[in-house]
Design a protein around this motif. Structure first.
Motif, PDB file in Angstrom:
ATOM      1  N   SER A   3      32.583  34.776  30.008  1.00 15.79           N
ATOM      2  CA  SER A   3      33.231  33.965  30.968  1.00 15.79           C
ATOM      3  C   SER A   3      32.240  34.221  32.042  1.00 15.79           C
ATOM      4  O   SER A   3      32.233  35.454  32.883  1.00 15.79           O
ATOM      5  CB  SER A   3      34.419  34.013  31.004  1.00 15.79           C
ATOM      6  OG  SER A   3      35.119  33.575  32.153  1.00 15.79           O
ATOM      7  N   ASP A   4      31.913  33.298  33.232  1.00 11.99           N
ATOM      8  CA  ASP A   4      30.976  33.391  34.711  1.00 11.99           C
ATOM      9  C   ASP A   4      32.393  33.377  35.529  1.00 11.99           C
ATOM     10  O   ASP A   4      32.558  33.892  36.722  1.00 11.99           O
ATOM     11  CB  ASP A   4      31.257  31.763  35.018  1.00 11.99           C
ATOM     12  CG  ASP A   4      30.106  31.440  34.068  1.00 11.99           C
ATOM     13  OD1 ASP A   4      29.172  31.910  33.466  1.00 11.99           O
ATOM     14  OD2 ASP A   4      30.064  29.617  34.248  1.00 11.99           O
ATOM     15  N   ASN A   5      34.109  33.619  35.349  1.00  9.00           N
ATOM     16  CA  ASN A   5      35.086  34.928  35.964  1.00  9.00           C
ATOM     17  C   ASN A   5      35.188  35.977  35.558  1.00  9.00           C
ATOM     18  O   ASN A   5      36.101  36.315  36.201  1.00  9.00           O
ATOM     19  CB  ASN A   5      36.774  33.664  35.139  1.00  9.00           C
ATOM     20  CG  ASN A   5      37.705  33.519  36.407  1.00  9.00           C
ATOM     21  OD1 ASN A   5      36.913  34.005  37.458  1.00  9.00           O
ATOM     22  ND2 ASN A   5      38.364  33.868  35.675  1.00  9.00           N
ATOM     23  N   VAL A   6      33.968  36.533  35.168  1.00 12.55           N
ATOM     24  CA  VAL A   6      34.272  37.935  34.550  1.00 12.55           C
ATOM     25  C   VAL A   6      32.321  38.152  35.670  1.00 12.55           C
ATOM     26  O   VAL A   6      31.999  37.979  35.502  1.00 12.55           O
ATOM     27  CB  VAL A   6      33.943  38.680  33.359  1.00 12.55           C
ATOM     28  CG1 VAL A   6      34.126  39.993  33.453  1.00 12.55           C
ATOM     29  CG2 VAL A   6      35.169  37.730  32.312  1.00 12.55           C
ATOM     30  N   VAL A   7      33.055  39.910  37.261  1.00 13.68           N
ATOM     31  CA  VAL A   7      32.145  40.034  37.314  1.00 13.68           C
ATOM     32  C   VAL A   7      32.219  41.892  37.778  1.00 13.68           C
ATOM     33  O   VAL A   7      32.813  42.275  37.061  1.00 13.68           O
ATOM     34  CB  VAL A   7      32.041  39.624  39.208  1.00 13.68           C
ATOM     35  CG1 VAL A   7      32.402  37.737  39.361  1.00 13.68           C
ATOM     36  CG2 VAL A   7      33.798  40.003  39.598  1.00 13.68           C
TER      37      VAL A   7
END
Length: 291
Positions: free
Chosen positions: A176-180
């Motif tokens: 997911s691009d929402n995980v950093v």
């Protein structure tokens, strides 16, 4: 290099150990008065947080907010027990809901396991459970506008993610691009070979940074190589938040202080500590960008 544009945060435990309305008011007012942009709340005491009051206190003091947490042994998403995993997933969902409700932009921490020394290595099934739960959580987070952070913690606090490359592999599997990626200098000092390579490895996936000394006291009073670390952040053009994290027995949080082994009194004056840390971080990042 361009000029540093970072924002700076401070952990609420520099000020108070609880999250009652009186605690939150004091935390917000002291954070703003010290010159910070953001405050980070640990959700260990979230049952006592008045969400409406907290949101208004943060807004009235012009503060952004991040929330962090680890999981409990009976609510561990890295377990092989479906009931334990289910409780962990619910705890994460509740934490996400609270984070969004108070205006939080990031929910981070050891979202992937119970907090504490594990009795054995992570199992294959346990890791599959971590990925599955965090895939679902990331989808929920996208709907609320909250980003998830994978904080890299030392071997005595988790058996799931101990290095930046561990975190990158887990983030890849979540997909997911929402995980950093969330780096923490205290943990890096234990697990990483240096303070530059992990930053370069994380690169544009680095979304949050904890700044703290090896003993978690005053900045500059320990042995960590912050010059190299700030330089690496400048090298990748990191423009996100740097949050100062420090703990002392002068400020105790029920349960969490024991979990973090906060036995020593490293400081008594949170205001002096926080103002010194803000100056240290600003100067360090400015120097890194102008070298």
């Amino acid at each position: 290099m361009s000029v540093a544009t970072n924002s700076f945060g401070v952990h609420a435990l520099v000020w108070r150990g609880g999250t009652t309305p009186d605690d939150v008011t004091a935390i917000a007012e002291q954070t703003a008065a010290a010159g910070y942009d953001l405050v980070e709340f640990s959700l260990h005491d979230s049952v006592n947080m008045d969400v409406d009051h907290a949101r208004k206190a943060l807004q009235s003091n012009g503060l952004r907010v991040t929330c962090s947490r680890g999981l409990a042994l009976d609510a561990d998403v890295s377990s092989e027990d479906p009931a334990v995993v289910s409780r962990g997933a619910q705890l994460l969902a509740d934490s996400l809901e609270l984070t969004a409700a108070i205006g939080g932009e990031l929910l981070t921490g050891a979202l992937y396991s119970a907090f504490g020394k594990a009795p054995a290595p992570l199992s294959r099934k346990g890791r599959e459970n971590v990925v599955s739960v965090l895939q679902d959580l990331s989808k929920e987070a996208e709907q609320t506008g909250v980003t998830l952070g994978l904080e890299i913690c030392n071997r005595y606090e988790t058996n799931v993610v101990n290095t930046t490359r561990d975190a990158l592999r887990l983030a890849d599997d979540i997909g997911s691009d929402n995980v950093v990626i969330h780096l923490d200098t205290y943990h890096m000092n234990i697990e990483e070979s240096d303070f530059v390579t992990p930053v370069l490895d994380a690169a544009d996936r680095l979304g949050y940074v904890h700044i703290g000394e090896n003993h978690r006291g005053y900045m500059g009073s320990g042995h960590l190589d912050f010059t190299s670390f700030f330089g690496a952040l400048a090298r990748i053009g990191y423009s996100g938040t740097l949050t100062f994290e420090s703990f002392s027995s002068a400020v105790l949080a029920s349960g969490l202080s024991n979990d973090l082994a906060i036995w020593r009194n490293l400081w008594d004056d949170g205001d002096d500590l926080a103002r010194h840390a803000l100056g240290y971080m600003r100067q360090g990042m400015h120097a890194a960008y102008t070298r």
